[in-house]
Every structure is written in structure tokens, then in C-alpha cells.
Design a protein around this motif. Structure first.
Motif, mmCIF file in Angstrom:
data_model
loop_
_atom_site.group_PDB
_atom_site.id
_atom_site.type_symbol
_atom_site.label_atom_id
_atom_site.label_comp_id
_atom_site.label_asym_id
_atom_site.label_seq_id
_atom_site.Cartn_x
_atom_site.Cartn_y
_atom_site.Cartn_z
ATOM 1 N N ASN A 95 -6.847 2.842 -10.124
ATOM 2 C CA ASN A 95 -7.100 3.833 -9.316
ATOM 3 C C ASN A 95 -6.203 4.942 -9.097
ATOM 4 O O ASN A 95 -4.987 4.585 -9.035
ATOM 5 N N PHE A 96 -6.514 6.279 -9.064
ATOM 6 C CA PHE A 96 -5.362 7.409 -9.259
ATOM 7 C C PHE A 96 -4.662 7.213 -7.831
ATOM 8 O O PHE A 96 -3.227 7.347 -7.930
ATOM 9 N N VAL A 97 -4.808 6.995 -6.881
ATOM 10 C CA VAL A 97 -4.122 6.543 -5.601
ATOM 11 C C VAL A 97 -3.019 5.688 -5.820
ATOM 12 O O VAL A 97 -2.168 5.841 -5.498
ATOM 13 N N ASP A 98 -3.522 4.548 -6.282
ATOM 14 C CA ASP A 98 -2.826 3.303 -6.644
ATOM 15 C C ASP A 98 -1.359 3.807 -7.503
ATOM 16 O O ASP A 98 -0.559 3.488 -7.399
ATOM 17 N N GLY A 138 -8.823 10.913 3.493
ATOM 18 C CA GLY A 138 -9.663 9.658 3.413
ATOM 19 C C GLY A 138 -9.193 8.902 2.477
ATOM 20 O O GLY A 138 -9.098 7.533 2.525
ATOM 21 N N LEU A 139 -8.952 9.230 1.011
ATOM 22 C CA LEU A 139 -8.481 8.656 0.114
ATOM 23 C C LEU A 139 -7.257 7.784 0.261
ATOM 24 O O LEU A 139 -7.324 6.766 -0.090
ATOM 25 N N ILE A 140 -6.285 8.638 0.661
ATOM 26 C CA ILE A 140 -5.094 8.116 0.842
ATOM 27 C C ILE A 140 -4.922 7.174 1.985
ATOM 28 O O ILE A 140 -4.269 6.059 1.916
ATOM 29 N N ARG A 141 -5.425 7.407 3.085
ATOM 30 C CA ARG A 141 -5.327 6.545 4.277
ATOM 31 C C ARG A 141 -6.014 5.236 4.032
ATOM 32 O O ARG A 141 -5.551 4.315 4.737
ATOM 33 N N LYS A 142 -6.978 5.073 3.267
ATOM 34 C CA LYS A 142 -7.519 3.726 3.244
ATOM 35 C C LYS A 142 -6.762 2.831 2.104
ATOM 36 O O LYS A 142 -7.346 1.886 1.974
ATOM 37 N N ASN A 143 -6.008 3.362 1.507
ATOM 38 C CA ASN A 143 -5.457 2.569 0.369
ATOM 39 C C ASN A 143 -4.502 1.706 0.869
ATOM 40 O O ASN A 143 -3.507 1.896 2.066
#
Length: 290
Positions: A239-242, A264-269
Motif C-alpha cells: 500500500n502506498f501509505v505503508d 482519511g488514508l493516512i489517519r487510518k493507517n
């Protein structure tokens, strides 16, 4: 191309040029996390000697609350803030300025930004207001798109392992990503930063074209401003955020800089919180001022 760069320059000057005395603003609630936020301000101000302004927000008087009782509460918060500023001065060498604002969080921040030139706002992830109210800063910031001042959200103390500030920047295909470059230029002039861009792997043709346009724009603007940077390609295996967090960890980055579009994407990682996040709101998200 000349028109685009002219528009970019005008946008940058309006958004980031200092006007008079400029502060690093710290939202203060007396917590350990707020002191860590202050330590980030001290870390950043070593690069440029901006004064630090502690801001304490107190709710407006309740409908059935007596004026005398409310005034006593406000005065108590002023004394606590003054005492905290003096203690921070003893511990870290510089006594910050401080101010108490009364009212709703949003309106108070609007007053602060109207009254003071702010380089960056630094806050714990959750900011506590007297009488139990808590504000999730990054969520509020991304939800409303209320300010174009960068907001650093962190609960941890700074690493201070590097002579320069190491910043990781996820590249985006959206046009709003160009506003990140505003912030990069400003930070390069103020804080002695190294900028490490991470390029995602995209499969759809249109986003790929848009990403290439943003990469070209980034290179042109940063090279025109003599800013040293690097661009790393993501592997696409995770996953890109990972991959963003993994890369930030591998270089012991001080901060990740991104737009609030990615909140949203970063906060839930699961790795959220390992690296402090600097959020900026793109101009298209600025529906209203604080």
C-alpha cells in the motif's frame, strides 16, 4: 508555462511571505503532548529565530454561567499559561509569548491568524479545552479546509538526530499537489530542510499523465529556486501509505508533509503517529477562512 509560473509566484507570495513579526504558533493545553509540540517549535526555530506564541483557548461563557465565575476561570487560565511559559523558558532557554482566546475553537483560531503572522501551527493531535471539550486538530483541519497555514500535528517529541530537517513528501496526481511546492519553497528558506519525494505507482492512464505533469512542475520550480531534493519511486508491492511510512522510518525522517486531501488514508493507517505529519490545505479546499 510562463503564465503558470507567474500565477504560482503570486500564490506563493500571498500565502507564505512574512508580514512583520512572524510566530511559530503552539496550541497549548498544559499536557505532555503540548510540551512536545513546544519542543518541535524550539527545534524548528533553531533554524530561524522566530518567536513562539502559545495559544490557550477557553470556551465562551455558558448561558447559565455567572460572569464573575467565568471571568475567574479565564483569569485562572491566563495565570496557568503565564506560569507555563516561564517554566518552558527555564527548561528550554526562551520564554515564549502567550495569549488566551475566548470563544469557539474555530473563531479563536481565526482571530489568531488575523492578528499574527504565523509561519506554522503546531499542536498535539487532540487539543483539550477547559470543561471537557477536545478538538481533533488534524480532523478539524482537513474537514473544514480553513487555513492555508501549515499545521504540524504530533504527540511525540522531535528526534533532533539530523543537522537539517528531513521531510518526506508523497507525490500526488491531483492538481492541488502544486500547493505543496509552495510550502516546500517556504520551508527551504526558513528551516534548512531536505526534501524526499515518494512517487506512487499508478496504472490508470489519466492519473499517470497528471502525475508526470506534477513531477515536471516540481522539478522546474525547485530547480529554479536552487532547492536540493530527491524523488524515490515506490515499489508498488505495498500500500502506498505503508511505503511512505516505511521510507520515512528508514531515513529517520522528522516529518511527512502532505495535503489534507490524504487525511482519511493516512489517519487510518496502522503506522499513523510514528512520524509527525505536516498538513497543508490546497487552495481549492479553502472554502472559508478560520
Amino acid at each position: 508555462v510562463i503564465y503558470i509560473f507567474t500565477q504560482f509566484k503570486n500564490s506563493f507570495n500571498k500565502r507564505f511571505m512574512d508580514k512583520g513579526k512572524t510566530y511559530i504558533v503552539v496550541l497549548w493545553d498544559g499536557s505532555e503532548q503540548a510540551e512536545n509540540a513546544y519542543r518541535h517549535a524550539q527545534f524548528m526555530r533553531k533554524k530561524i529565530e522566530y518567536p513562539v506564541l502559545l495559544v490557550r483557548i477557553v470556551k465562551e461563557k455558558g448561558l447559565f454561567e455567572s460572569k464573575a465565575s467565568y471571568d475567574m476561570e479565564v483569569e485562572r487560565e491566563r495565570e496557568l499559561l503565564k506560569s507555563a511559559a516561564e517554566e518552558l523558558g527555564r527548561k528550554y532557554g526562551i520564554v515564549p509569548d502567550c495569549i488566551v482566546k475566548q470563544g469557539a475553537f474555530k473563531s479563536c483560531m481565526k482571530e489568531v491568524l488575523n492578528e499574527y503572522s504565523c509561519s506554522i501551527i503546531i499542536s498535539p493531535e487532540t487539543y483539550s479545552i477547559p470543561k471537557g471539550e477536545e478538538v481533533a486538530i488534524a480532523r478539524e483541519y482537513s474537514k473544514y479546509g480553513d487555513t492555508d497555514v501549515a499545521v504540524l500535528v504530533t504527540n511525540k517529541a522531535p528526534q533532533t538526530k539530523h543537522s537539517s530537517i528531513e521531510i518526506v513528501i508523497p507525490m500526488e496526481h491531483e492538481a492541488e499537489f502544486k500547493d505543496v511546492i509552495d510550502c516546500v519553497i517556504a520551508f527551504s528558506r526558513k528551516y534548512e530542510c531536505n526534501f524526499n519525494f515518494v512517487k506512487p505507482v499508478l496504472s490508470d492512464a489519466q492519473p499517470k499523465r497528471e502525475l508526470l505533469s506534477n513531477i515536471y512542475f516540481t522539478k522546474q520550480v525547485l530547480e529554479a529556486n536552487n532547492i536540493v531534493y530527491g524523488i524515490k519511486s515506490a515499489t508498488g508491492s505495498d500500500n502506498f501509505v505503508d511505503e511512505i511510512f516505511s521510507f520515512a522510518g528508514s531515513i529517520e525522517a522528522d516529518y511527512i508533509l502532505t495535503t489534507s486531501i490524504n487525511y482519511g488514508l493516512i489517519r487510518k493507517n496502522p503506522k499513523y503517529g510514528e512520524v509527525p505529519i505536516i498538513w497543508i490545505n490546497p487552495h481549492k479546499r479553502l472554502l472559508q477562512n478560520f
